[in-house]
Design an enzyme around this catalytic site. Sequence first.
Site, PDB file in Angstrom:
ATOM      1  N   ILE A  81      -6.815  -0.861  31.065  1.00  0.00           N
ATOM      2  CA  ILE A  81      -6.202  -0.932  32.387  1.00  0.00           C
ATOM      3  C   ILE A  81      -6.907  -1.977  33.233  1.00  0.00           C
ATOM      4  CG2 ILE A  81      -7.665   0.984  33.194  1.00  0.00           C
ATOM      5  CD1 ILE A  81      -5.302   1.900  34.987  1.00  0.00           C
ATOM      6  N   CYS A  82      -6.192  -2.508  34.222  1.00  0.00           N
ATOM      7  CA  CYS A  82      -6.738  -3.401  35.238  1.00  0.00           C
ATOM      8  C   CYS A  82      -7.114  -4.759  34.637  1.00  0.00           C
ATOM      9  CB  CYS A  82      -7.895  -2.707  35.960  1.00  0.00           C
ATOM     10  SG  CYS A  82      -8.402  -3.475  37.514  1.00  0.00           S
ATOM     11  N   ALA A  83      -8.354  -5.169  34.768  1.00  0.00           N
ATOM     12  CA  ALA A  83      -8.806  -6.440  34.211  1.00  0.00           C
ATOM     13  C   ALA A  83      -9.019  -6.365  32.702  1.00  0.00           C
ATOM     14  CB  ALA A  83     -10.104  -6.884  34.889  1.00  0.00           C
ATOM     15  N   HIS A  98      -4.028  -6.077  35.821  1.00  0.00           N
ATOM     16  CA  HIS A  98      -4.098  -6.226  37.270  1.00  0.00           C
ATOM     17  C   HIS A  98      -3.431  -7.557  37.645  1.00  0.00           C
ATOM     18  CE1 HIS A  98      -5.788  -7.023  41.223  1.00  0.00           C
ATOM     19  NE2 HIS A  98      -5.942  -5.713  41.314  1.00  0.00           N
TER      20      HIS A  98
END
Length: 186
Positions: free
Chosen positions: A103-105, A125
């Site tokens: 998830i995210c970066a 992200h």
Amino acid sequence: MTATALVPIANGSEDIESVTIIDVLRRAGVEVTVASVHADATVTAARETRITADTLITDCSDRTFDLIALPGGMPGARNLGDSAPLVGMLRAQKEAGRLYGAICAAPAVALEPNGLLEGHAATAHPGFQSKLTNQSRIGERVVVDGHCMTSQGPGTALAFALTLVEHLCGRAKRDEVAAPMVLPGA
């Protein structure tokens, strides 16, 4: 048989994402192992939350898990992607067709540079989406493509964690875990 999951953490891992993934998987009855990729079991997350892992990645790198799920955050995602033992485990996970996600970066900084998104659509992200080779589904909050699951950030952490539960334990278990959380629209 109880499902197993590895949640690796590092200095700079995103606080909300780390704890949400661990918490939701444990609510589903998954045997979660939290492993630090550093020499110390205690890491300092991106927002200064101190999290103590169950073990070190080097102490569990010979184990097999049903799922490996990476939180994002910076520089945590980079620290995860730079961990040779973790990358080796992720490559074995992908080759065996077992579940893995980020998830995210982390999709862009840990998975993509290590060839772990090859053949998969993914999201990350918004500040990191341009680093993804496959741009076909970057606008989605959670992307499932085969055994690979990715998501966008802290605001999508619950949806991501529940998706992990669904693919690991089934839709009924996902619904059972989600019901008492009083989610919007539920």
